[in-house]
Design an enzyme around this catalytic site. Structure first.
Site, PDB file in Angstrom:
ATOM      1  N   ASP A 130       0.799  -0.980   0.067  1.00 53.67           N
ATOM      2  CA  ASP A 130      -0.020  -0.165   0.022  1.00 53.67           C
ATOM      3  C   ASP A 130       1.022   1.175   0.035  1.00 53.67           C
ATOM      4  OD1 ASP A 130      -2.401   1.356  -0.085  1.00 53.67           O
ATOM      5  OD2 ASP A 130      -2.553   1.475   1.890  1.00 53.67           O
ATOM      6  N   HIS A 147      -3.646  14.148   0.801  1.00 51.81           N
ATOM      7  CA  HIS A 147      -3.677  13.223   2.050  1.00 51.81           C
ATOM      8  C   HIS A 147      -2.597  13.291   3.050  1.00 51.81           C
ATOM      9  CE1 HIS A 147      -4.537   9.520   4.372  1.00 51.81           C
ATOM     10  NE2 HIS A 147      -3.450   8.957   4.050  1.00 51.81           N
ATOM     11  N   GLU A 205     -10.090   4.087   4.000  1.00 58.57           N
ATOM     12  CA  GLU A 205      -9.235   4.826   3.175  1.00 58.57           C
ATOM     13  C   GLU A 205      -9.774   4.416   1.730  1.00 58.57           C
ATOM     14  OE1 GLU A 205      -5.217   4.035   3.966  1.00 58.57           O
ATOM     15  OE2 GLU A 205      -5.148   5.707   5.983  1.00 58.57           O
ATOM     16  N   GLU A 213      -9.215   3.972  -1.896  1.00 54.28           N
ATOM     17  CA  GLU A 213      -8.222   3.767  -2.683  1.00 54.28           C
ATOM     18  C   GLU A 213      -8.423   3.006  -4.250  1.00 54.28           C
ATOM     19  OE1 GLU A 213      -4.637   2.136  -0.589  1.00 54.28           O
ATOM     20  OE2 GLU A 213      -5.113   3.063   1.251  1.00 54.28           O
ATOM     21  N   ASP A 217      -9.093   0.502   2.598  1.00 51.10           N
ATOM     22  CA  ASP A 217      -7.978   0.067   3.429  1.00 51.10           C
ATOM     23  C   ASP A 217      -8.364   0.522   4.790  1.00 51.10           C
ATOM     24  OD1 ASP A 217      -5.560  -0.389   4.644  1.00 51.10           O
ATOM     25  OD2 ASP A 217      -4.410   1.243   3.982  1.00 51.10           O
ATOM     26  N   ARG A 247      -7.422   3.714  13.662  1.00 50.14           N
ATOM     27  CA  ARG A 247      -6.368   4.759  14.212  1.00 50.14           C
ATOM     28  C   ARG A 247      -5.733   4.914  15.385  1.00 50.14           C
ATOM     29  NH1 ARG A 247      -5.188   5.931   8.668  1.00 50.14           N
ATOM     30  NH2 ARG A 247      -7.159   6.368   7.711  1.00 50.14           N
ATOM     31  N   GLN A 297      -2.960   2.186  15.151  1.00 48.70           N
ATOM     32  CA  GLN A 297      -1.922   2.690  14.294  1.00 48.70           C
ATOM     33  C   GLN A 297      -1.305   3.750  15.005  1.00 48.70           C
ATOM     34  OE1 GLN A 297      -3.597   4.540  10.729  1.00 48.70           O
ATOM     35  NE2 GLN A 297      -1.645   5.057   9.662  1.00 48.70           N
ATOM     36  N   LYS A 301      -4.127  -2.096  10.418  1.00 48.44           N
ATOM     37  CA  LYS A 301      -4.436  -1.980   8.947  1.00 48.44           C
ATOM     38  C   LYS A 301      -4.782  -3.439   8.754  1.00 48.44           C
ATOM     39  CE  LYS A 301      -2.771   2.260   7.571  1.00 48.44           C
ATOM     40  NZ  LYS A 301      -4.165   2.952   6.604  1.00 48.44           N
ATOM     41  N   THR A 311      -8.797  -5.703   4.493  1.00 46.95           N
ATOM     42  CA  THR A 311      -8.772  -4.610   3.419  1.00 46.95           C
ATOM     43  C   THR A 311      -9.873  -5.176   2.333  1.00 46.95           C
ATOM     44  OG1 THR A 311      -6.321  -4.154   3.663  1.00 46.95           O
ATOM     45  CG2 THR A 311      -7.042  -3.643   1.597  1.00 46.95           C
ATOM     46  N   GLU A 317      -9.185  12.689   7.811  1.00 43.46           N
ATOM     47  CA  GLU A 317      -9.134  13.881   7.391  1.00 43.46           C
ATOM     48  C   GLU A 317     -10.569  14.611   7.198  1.00 43.46           C
ATOM     49  OE1 GLU A 317      -6.733  13.650   3.301  1.00 43.46           O
ATOM     50  OE2 GLU A 317      -7.236  11.729   3.951  1.00 43.46           O
TER      51      GLU A 317
HETATM   52 MN    MN Z   1      -4.030   2.924   2.970  1.00 45.42          MN
END
Ligand code: MN
Length: 365
Positions: free
Chosen positions: A92, A99, A160, A162, A194, A198, A201, A214, A218, A319
């Protein structure tokens, strides 16, 4: 012109998994119509390994059969869709400048948003191939550590948005893939979510990269849309300053004008534009093999969170809510900072009139 149909793996009444091609709201049983054992398989891997010549010949044969009305089609709604690829390695990236800038501002409010390496190489990490799941698979809220003696279900479950790239023919150990060789090594694209915890992480990623925050899941869309179908969506990527090293300098533009849409429980929360991605998939592929690491058919690499410059174009909740500070409101009037149990997240995408399908998942406790 031959149409390159999306490829996937389906099963009908007998439960046997086999390769299918999607034609609108119908599925073509590819192995049956072409009488080729390459397609009578529970994954696309053999077809992926066969390479561009075989792909083009297959697209053409299917096109002719459909045109003649000679292809037996099965209604899409009557089949089950499965993970299309036995995924080997999964990488990834982190290739959206918007971002990376947003995340930098959130975590380092007093520093430079972008770290010094960001404009010099496509930042990435190796993820967990074994927990890549097909769209529709329930996402169990993960448990883990979020601080000293703090253990339990994540309270900061995020997404996420993607785009993923599915590798076809492999490469030899010790031989980098050139930045202009994307089309020889990548069969097509999927939409990818993804899922990210948080709180885990932030606690575990010191000093190494993402790990359990993570690797619990996925999700990818079930249909792999061939790169050949996206010719009309190719655009020049944004200018890169400083100019990248020669191994990252492409002759051909590999920006892709893909419009993504992210929904939570039916409410659109974001429309991330892929066209603005700073590092292209061609540069990502060149970078991930420049040290001689080899590719195998069925490898997957993903773009990283797709975010645009405006608030409505951010591809993650961290975000959109600025790390939980600014809740967003859904159509039913409820507020969200992070995902709640029962929430369904769906990412859709289109590129130059081509439907990329959707990747969806519902959170379970
Ligand atoms: Mn990602």
């Amino acid at each position: 012109m031959t149409e390159a149909l999306p490829f996937g793996v389906f099963s009908a009444g007998d439960g046997r998994r086999r390769v299918g091609a999607r034609a609108g709201d119908q599925v073509l049983d590819v192995g049956r119509v072409l009488r080729d054992p390459m397609f009578d398989q529970p994954t696309l891997n053999a077809f992926l390994a066969a390479g561009r010549g075989a792909w083009a010949a297959t697209f053409e044969r299917l096109d002719r059969l459909i045109e003649r009305g000679a292809a037996p089609l099965i209604p899409l709604r009557s089949v089950a869709l499965h993970l299309p690829v036995a995924i080997g390695d999964y990488v990834d990236f982190y290739s959206s400048i918007d971002h990376a800038t947003n995340v930098g501002r959130i975590f380092r409010p007093d520093g430079e948003p972008l770290l010094p390496n960001w404009r010099h190489l496509p930042i990435g990490y190796h993820g967990r191939a074994g927990t890549v799941v097909v769209s529709g698979t329930p996402i169990v809220r993960p448990r883990g550590q979020s601080g000293p003696a703090a253990f339990g279900p994540t309270t900061k479950l995020d997404i996420e948005a993607e785009v993923g790239f599915v590798v076809g023919p492999g490469s030899d150990l010790g031989r980098p893939v050139g930045v202009d060789d994307l089309a020889a090594h990548v069969f097509g694209v999927v939409l990818l979510n993804d899922w990210s915890a948080r709180d885990f992480q932030a606690w575990e990623s010191r000093p190494l990269g993402p790990f359990l925050g993570k690797s619990f899941a996925t999700s990818i869309s079930p249909w792999v849309v061939p790169l050949d179908a996206l010719d009309g969506a190719r655009v020049a990527p944004p200018p890169q300053v400083p100019a990248p090293l020669p191994y990252l300098t492409a002759r051909e533009p590999w920006g892709l004008d893909i419009a993504l849409e992210v929904r939570v429980n039916g409410s659109v929360i974001s429309r991330p534009p892929f066209a603005g991605m700073y590092w292209t998939p061609a540069q990502q592929l060149a970078h991930l093999t420049v040290n001689g690491a080899r590719l195998r058919p069925g490898d997957l690499f993903a773009s990283g969170t797709v975010s645009g410059p405006s608030p409505g174009e951010r591809g993650s909740l961290i975000e959109l809510t600025w790390d939980g500070r600014d809740p967003i409101t859904l159509a039913d009037g409820s507020a969200r900072t992070w995902l709640e149990d029962g929430d369904t997240v769906t990412i859709t995408g289109t590129a130059a009139g081509v439907d990329l399908g959707e990747v969806t998942g519902t959170i379970t406790p």
